[in-house]
Design an enzyme around this catalytic site. Structure first.
Site, PDB file in Angstrom:
ATOM      1  N   HIS A 133     -43.172  25.681 -24.973  1.00  0.00           N
ATOM      2  CA  HIS A 133     -43.198  27.031 -24.865  1.00  0.00           C
ATOM      3  C   HIS A 133     -43.595  28.085 -26.262  1.00  0.00           C
ATOM      4  CE1 HIS A 133     -41.053  30.972 -24.177  1.00  0.00           C
ATOM      5  NE2 HIS A 133     -41.187  30.690 -22.876  1.00  0.00           N
ATOM      6  N   PHE A 134     -44.892  28.260 -26.283  1.00  0.00           N
ATOM      7  CA  PHE A 134     -45.868  27.833 -25.309  1.00  0.00           C
ATOM      8  C   PHE A 134     -46.962  27.054 -26.335  1.00  0.00           C
ATOM      9  CE2 PHE A 134     -44.373  32.044 -23.943  1.00  0.00           C
ATOM     10  CZ  PHE A 134     -44.237  32.045 -22.557  1.00  0.00           C
TER      11      PHE A 134
END
EC number: 4.2.1.59
Length: 173
Positions: A71-72
């Site tokens: 993420h991410f």
């Protein structure tokens, strides 16, 4: 079952996650990786903003925490929902710590504001919940306000976090 104390280390939190702290069928924390703090540094039933209880916990931030890897991609940040879940976890822990019976479930909140983010280079996250009200009826319901800080800067504020403890056979609806 552990005695009621005003602080808990990681091994204590794992015991709670295994159902060994508050008795069978009662409040538990999630196991890692969903356990979102490393220690509870303060818990009491007469402090906090409303004088009805407080829980404060900490997470040591490390670049290899599981969520940074997904993420991410090339833009790692702790998902906001995980910080929110930590606040709900703490309200549920408080309810079990204060003698409430039943399994914990997050029931919502009224307001949530983000004003920053937790990045891999941060050092420490501090979570705080101030208990506003505990109702003990068909279910045990806790309502609290909370915040999350990263390296001493508050970046999340939550109002009216709600967690219920449900005995077997009691419905969420």
């Amino acid at each position: 079952m552990l005695n009621r104390r005003n602080g808990y280390e990681y091994e204590d939190l794992l015991a709670c996650a295994r159902g060994e702290m508050f008795g069978p069928g009662n409040a538990q924390l999630p196991l890692p990786p969903m356990l979102m703090f490393d220690r509870i540094t303060d818990i009491n039933d007469n402090g906090g903003e409303f004088g009805k209880g407080l829980v404060r916990a900490e997470l040591d931030v490390k670049p290899d925490l599981w969520f940074f890897g997904c993420h991410f991609k090339n833009d790692p940040v702790m998902p906001g929902c995980l910080g929110l879940d930590a606040l709900w976890q703490m309200v549920g822990f408080y309810l079990g710590w204060s003698g409430g019976e039943g399994r914990g479930r997050a029931l919502g909140l009224n307001e949530l504001k983000f004003s920053g983010q937790v990045l891999p280079e941060a050092r420490k996250v501090v979570y705080n919940v101030d208990i506003k009200r505990v109702m003990r009826a068909k279910l045990v319901l806790g309502i609290a306000d909370g915040w999350l800080s990263v390296d001493d800067q508050i970046i999340y504020r939550a109002k009216d976090l709600k967690v219920g403890l449900f005995k077997q056979g009691t419905s969420l609806g």
